[in-house]
Design a protein around this motif. Structure first.
Motif, PDB file in Angstrom:
ATOM      1  N   ALA A  74       0.440  -1.238   0.036  1.00 53.24           N
ATOM      2  CA  ALA A  74       0.188  -0.237  -0.219  1.00 53.24           C
ATOM      3  C   ALA A  74       0.817   1.184   0.013  1.00 53.24           C
ATOM      4  N   THR A  75       2.194   1.309   0.905  1.00 52.35           N
ATOM      5  CA  THR A  75       2.366   2.486   0.344  1.00 52.35           C
ATOM      6  C   THR A  75       3.699   3.163  -0.734  1.00 52.35           C
ATOM      7  N   GLY A  76       3.849   1.393  -1.641  1.00 50.40           N
ATOM      8  CA  GLY A  76       4.160   2.254  -3.175  1.00 50.40           C
ATOM      9  C   GLY A  76       3.181   2.569  -3.842  1.00 50.40           C
ATOM     10  N   GLY A  77       3.373   3.066  -5.391  1.00 50.49           N
ATOM     11  CA  GLY A  77       3.483   3.911  -6.449  1.00 50.49           C
ATOM     12  C   GLY A  77       2.103   3.554  -6.569  1.00 50.49           C
ATOM     13  N   VAL A  78       1.877   2.255  -6.957  1.00 50.00           N
ATOM     14  CA  VAL A  78       0.579   1.556  -6.936  1.00 50.00           C
ATOM     15  C   VAL A  78      -0.551   1.454  -6.605  1.00 50.00           C
ATOM     16  N   GLY A  98       4.038  -3.057   4.825  1.00 48.71           N
ATOM     17  CA  GLY A  98       4.948  -4.047   5.337  1.00 48.71           C
ATOM     18  C   GLY A  98       6.217  -3.126   6.766  1.00 48.71           C
ATOM     19  N   LYS A  99       5.224  -1.112   6.017  1.00 51.16           N
ATOM     20  CA  LYS A  99       5.631  -0.151   6.789  1.00 51.16           C
ATOM     21  C   LYS A  99       4.920   0.250   8.414  1.00 51.16           C
ATOM     22  N   ASP A 100       4.527  -0.192   9.504  1.00 53.84           N
ATOM     23  CA  ASP A 100       4.432   0.640  10.496  1.00 53.84           C
ATOM     24  C   ASP A 100       4.354   1.613  10.982  1.00 53.84           C
ATOM     25  N   THR A 138      -0.401  -5.949  -5.495  1.00 54.16           N
ATOM     26  CA  THR A 138       1.392  -4.761  -6.166  1.00 54.16           C
ATOM     27  C   THR A 138       2.133  -6.083  -6.087  1.00 54.16           C
ATOM     28  N   VAL A 139       1.891  -7.066  -4.995  1.00 53.04           N
ATOM     29  CA  VAL A 139       2.610  -9.043  -4.588  1.00 53.04           C
ATOM     30  C   VAL A 139       2.957  -8.938  -4.629  1.00 53.04           C
ATOM     31  N   GLY A 140       2.101 -10.535  -5.227  1.00 55.31           N
ATOM     32  CA  GLY A 140       1.884 -11.819  -5.190  1.00 55.31           C
ATOM     33  C   GLY A 140       2.318 -11.954  -4.279  1.00 55.31           C
ATOM     34  N   CYS A 160      -1.821  -7.302  -9.986  1.00 52.24           N
ATOM     35  CA  CYS A 160      -1.434  -6.013 -10.656  1.00 52.24           C
ATOM     36  C   CYS A 160       0.231  -5.492 -11.000  1.00 52.24           C
ATOM     37  N   GLY A 161       1.046  -6.457  -9.480  1.00 52.62           N
ATOM     38  CA  GLY A 161       2.524  -6.410  -9.697  1.00 52.62           C
ATOM     39  C   GLY A 161       3.486  -7.503  -9.001  1.00 52.62           C
ATOM     40  N   ASN A 162       3.961  -7.830  -9.120  1.00 53.97           N
ATOM     41  CA  ASN A 162       4.915  -9.208  -8.356  1.00 53.97           C
ATOM     42  C   ASN A 162       6.467  -8.033  -7.541  1.00 53.97           C
ATOM     43  N   ALA A 163       6.187  -7.170  -6.459  1.00 53.37           N
ATOM     44  CA  ALA A 163       6.885  -7.037  -5.787  1.00 53.37           C
ATOM     45  C   ALA A 163       7.557  -7.760  -4.635  1.00 53.37           C
ATOM     46  N   THR A 236       8.167   5.224  -0.602  1.00 56.64           N
ATOM     47  CA  THR A 236       6.961   5.341   0.238  1.00 56.64           C
ATOM     48  C   THR A 236       6.554   6.457  -0.892  1.00 56.64           C
ATOM     49  N   GLY A 237       5.433   6.653  -1.600  1.00 57.85           N
ATOM     50  CA  GLY A 237       5.023   7.139  -2.794  1.00 57.85           C
ATOM     51  C   GLY A 237       5.602   7.073  -3.887  1.00 57.85           C
ATOM     52  N   ARG A 238       5.253   8.508  -4.347  1.00 57.22           N
ATOM     53  CA  ARG A 238       6.103   8.372  -5.807  1.00 57.22           C
ATOM     54  C   ARG A 238       7.308   9.151  -6.044  1.00 57.22           C
TER      55      ARG A 238
HETATM   56  N1  LIG Z   1       1.030  -4.849 -14.506  1.00 61.66           N
HETATM   57  C1  LIG Z   1       0.760  -3.329 -14.708  1.00 61.66           C
HETATM   58  O1  LIG Z   1       0.963  -2.731 -16.033  1.00 61.66           O
HETATM   59  C2  LIG Z   1       2.037  -2.666 -14.111  1.00 61.66           C
HETATM   60  C3  LIG Z   1       1.957  -1.440 -13.855  1.00 61.66           C
HETATM   61  C4  LIG Z   1       2.575  -0.673 -12.716  1.00 61.66           C
HETATM   62  C5  LIG Z   1       3.904  -0.699 -11.596  1.00 61.66           C
HETATM   63  N2  LIG Z   1       3.575  -2.309 -11.422  1.00 61.66           N
HETATM   64  C6  LIG Z   1       4.086  -3.694 -11.067  1.00 61.66           C
HETATM   65  O2  LIG Z   1       3.210  -3.327 -10.059  1.00 61.66           O
HETATM   66  C7  LIG Z   1       4.194  -3.113  -8.894  1.00 61.66           C
HETATM   67  C8  LIG Z   1       4.385  -2.584  -7.612  1.00 61.66           C
HETATM   68  O3  LIG Z   1       4.449  -0.999  -8.370  1.00 61.66           O
HETATM   69  P1  LIG Z   1       5.181   0.051  -7.636  1.00 61.66           P
HETATM   70  O4  LIG Z   1       5.165   1.107  -8.567  1.00 61.66           O
HETATM   71  O5  LIG Z   1       4.307   0.894  -7.171  1.00 61.66           O
HETATM   72  O6  LIG Z   1       6.163  -0.494  -6.501  1.00 61.66           O
HETATM   73  P2  LIG Z   1       7.434   0.226  -5.028  1.00 61.66           P
HETATM   74  O7  LIG Z   1       6.396   1.841  -5.505  1.00 61.66           O
HETATM   75  O8  LIG Z   1       7.969  -0.144  -5.632  1.00 61.66           O
HETATM   76  O9  LIG Z   1       6.529  -0.517  -4.149  1.00 61.66           O
HETATM   77  C9  LIG Z   1       5.959  -1.765  -3.923  1.00 61.66           C
HETATM   78  C10 LIG Z   1       5.433  -1.986  -2.774  1.00 61.66           C
HETATM   79  O10 LIG Z   1       4.899  -3.664  -2.466  1.00 61.66           O
HETATM   80  C11 LIG Z   1       5.932  -3.544  -1.017  1.00 61.66           C
HETATM   81  N3  LIG Z   1       7.282  -4.360  -1.097  1.00 61.66           N
HETATM   82  C12 LIG Z   1       7.829  -4.238  -1.368  1.00 61.66           C
HETATM   83  N4  LIG Z   1       9.089  -5.834  -1.493  1.00 61.66           N
HETATM   84  C13 LIG Z   1       7.658  -6.951  -1.093  1.00 61.66           C
HETATM   85  C14 LIG Z   1       7.827  -7.389  -0.651  1.00 61.66           C
HETATM   86  N5  LIG Z   1       9.523  -8.619  -1.166  1.00 61.66           N
HETATM   87  N6  LIG Z   1       7.200  -8.618   0.158  1.00 61.66           N
HETATM   88  C15 LIG Z   1       6.261  -7.907   0.220  1.00 61.66           C
HETATM   89  N7  LIG Z   1       5.408  -6.609   0.226  1.00 61.66           N
HETATM   90  C16 LIG Z   1       6.778  -5.969  -0.567  1.00 61.66           C
HETATM   91  C17 LIG Z   1       6.338  -2.710  -0.648  1.00 61.66           C
HETATM   92  O11 LIG Z   1       4.887  -1.667   0.185  1.00 61.66           O
HETATM   93  P3  LIG Z   1       5.228  -2.264   1.630  1.00 61.66           P
HETATM   94  O12 LIG Z   1       6.100  -1.985   2.516  1.00 61.66           O
HETATM   95  O13 LIG Z   1       3.430  -0.847   2.457  1.00 61.66           O
HETATM   96  O14 LIG Z   1       4.137  -3.197   2.083  1.00 61.66           O
HETATM   97  C18 LIG Z   1       6.485  -1.849  -1.635  1.00 61.66           C
HETATM   98  O15 LIG Z   1       6.270  -0.125  -1.541  1.00 61.66           O
HETATM   99  C19 LIG Z   1       5.383  -3.592  -9.020  1.00 61.66           C
HETATM  100  O16 LIG Z   1       5.803  -5.132  -9.091  1.00 61.66           O
HETATM  101  C20 LIG Z   1       5.516  -3.102 -10.718  1.00 61.66           C
HETATM  102  O17 LIG Z   1       6.411  -3.758 -11.457  1.00 61.66           O
HETATM  103  C21 LIG Z   1       2.769  -3.242 -12.890  1.00 61.66           C
END
Ligand SMILES: NC(=O)c1ccc[n+]([C@@H]2O[C@H](COP(=O)([O-])OP(=O)(O)OC[C@H]3O[C@@H](n4cnc5c(N)ncnc54)[C@H](OP(=O)(O)O)[C@@H]3O)[C@@H](O)[C@H]2O)c1
Length: 245
Positions: A74-78, A98-100, A138-140, A160-163, A236-238
């Motif tokens: 939730a604190t990530g960009g998406v 993950g960020k209290d 966004t995490v998988g 959406c994602g595989n963070a 956190t954020g963008r």
């Molecule tokens: N499908 C699409 O078209 C599309 C478009 C854009 C992005 N994406 C994908 O979506 C994902 C999120 O993108 P984003 O821009 O939001 O990235 P981001 O800003 O780096 O945020 C990802 C967030 O995921 C959490 N995280 C990171 N590593 C983790 C781990 N090992 N285990 C669990 N949670 C973890 C963290 O949030 P917390 O600390 O709050 O848990 C982190 O802030 C990425 O995988 C990106 O490639 C896909």
């Protein structure tokens, strides 16, 4: 311009002026500035796509009204933009992070509840108590697997994602007993028609004054120090690149 693999296999990322394939372009709505559009970027665009996928339960599928929605990473960009949009749509948003230390920040974006990521990072049951009408993941991995088994009947999960990982180990029971839908978000190849619709809705659903507060503006050179933090999930954020900085 977002997606179409520009910045990956085509030049044009991180530049003020670029020569690109005209088929990749969408006319910017008048009610968005260039800075606002790029503050959202691919992440914000994907958050909007995911929010409309969840809304489809009540609109397109004529199902029950969406009430409770879960957002992971939730604190990530998406994730952060998704929290804001889903709250604006009138849903009760629960954020997983993950960020209290960012609980108050997530609440300021519109999250009603914040759950620590550890609660989702465990082996899922075959089926669990239904809690969510919609999920933006966004995490998988285990986090998505737990969200799936906790999704209410006819709920929609926007993948959406595989963070954390590309892996997903789940089972067919929640799909058969609850008719839930796993819906992949592909912002890179989304049609122009759909892009125009989504960009057209951005100004109605996003509070840019609020978003501005969580933006870090950095120079192109500072990106080198920023990338490792992104990979470790520490951002956190963008992050906005000012090419004149
Ligand atoms: N499908 C699409 O078209 C599309 C478009 C854009 C992005 N994406 C994908 O979506 C994902 C999120 O993108 P984003 O821009 O939001 O990235 P981001 O800003 O780096 O945020 C990802 C967030 O995921 C959490 N995280 C990171 N590593 C983790 C781990 N090992 N285990 C669990 N949670 C973890 C963290 O949030 P917390 O600390 O709050 O848990 C982190 O802030 C990425 O995988 C990106 O490639 C896909």
């Amino acid at each position: 311009m977002t997606g179409f693999r520009v910045g990956e296999i085509f030049y044009g990322g991180y530049s003020q002026i670029a020569k690109v394939n005209g088929d990749f372009l969408v006319k910017k709505p008048k009610n968005l500035t260039s800075k606002q559009a790029m503050t959202l970027g691919t992440a914000g665009f994907t958050s909007l796509m995911a929010a409309f996928a969840i809304k489809a339960r009540e609109e397109l599928l004529l199902g029950e009204k969406v009430k409770n929605v879960l957002v992971t990473g939730a604190t990530g960009g998406v994730g952060s933009v998704a929290v804001m949009i889903l709250n604006k749509m009138g849903y009760e948003v629960t954020a997983v992070s993950g960020k209290d230390s960012k609980t108050e920040y997530l609440k300021s974006l519109g999250a009603k509840n914040v759950i620590n990521r550890a609660e989702f990072d465990k082996d899922p049951k075959l089926i669990d108590k239904g809690l969510w009408d919609g999920v933006v993941d966004t995490v998988g991995g285990k986090i998505l697997a737990n969200a799936i088994v906790q999704t209410n009947p006819t709920g929609i999960i926007a993948v959406c994602g595989n963070a954390s990982t590309n892996e997903l180990n789940t089972n067919v029971i929640p799909f058969m007993l609850r008719g839930i839908k796993l819906w992949g978000m592909d912002s890179a190849n989304c049609s122009i028609k759909r892009r125009e619709f989504i960009w057209g809705e951005a100004a109605n659903l996003i509070d840019f004054d609020l978003l501005e507060k969580s933006i870090q503006t950095i120079s192109l050179e500072e990106l080198i120090e920023t990338y490792p933090k992104i990979l470790k999930g520490e951002i956190t954020g963008r992050v906005l690149i000012d090419l004149n900085k």
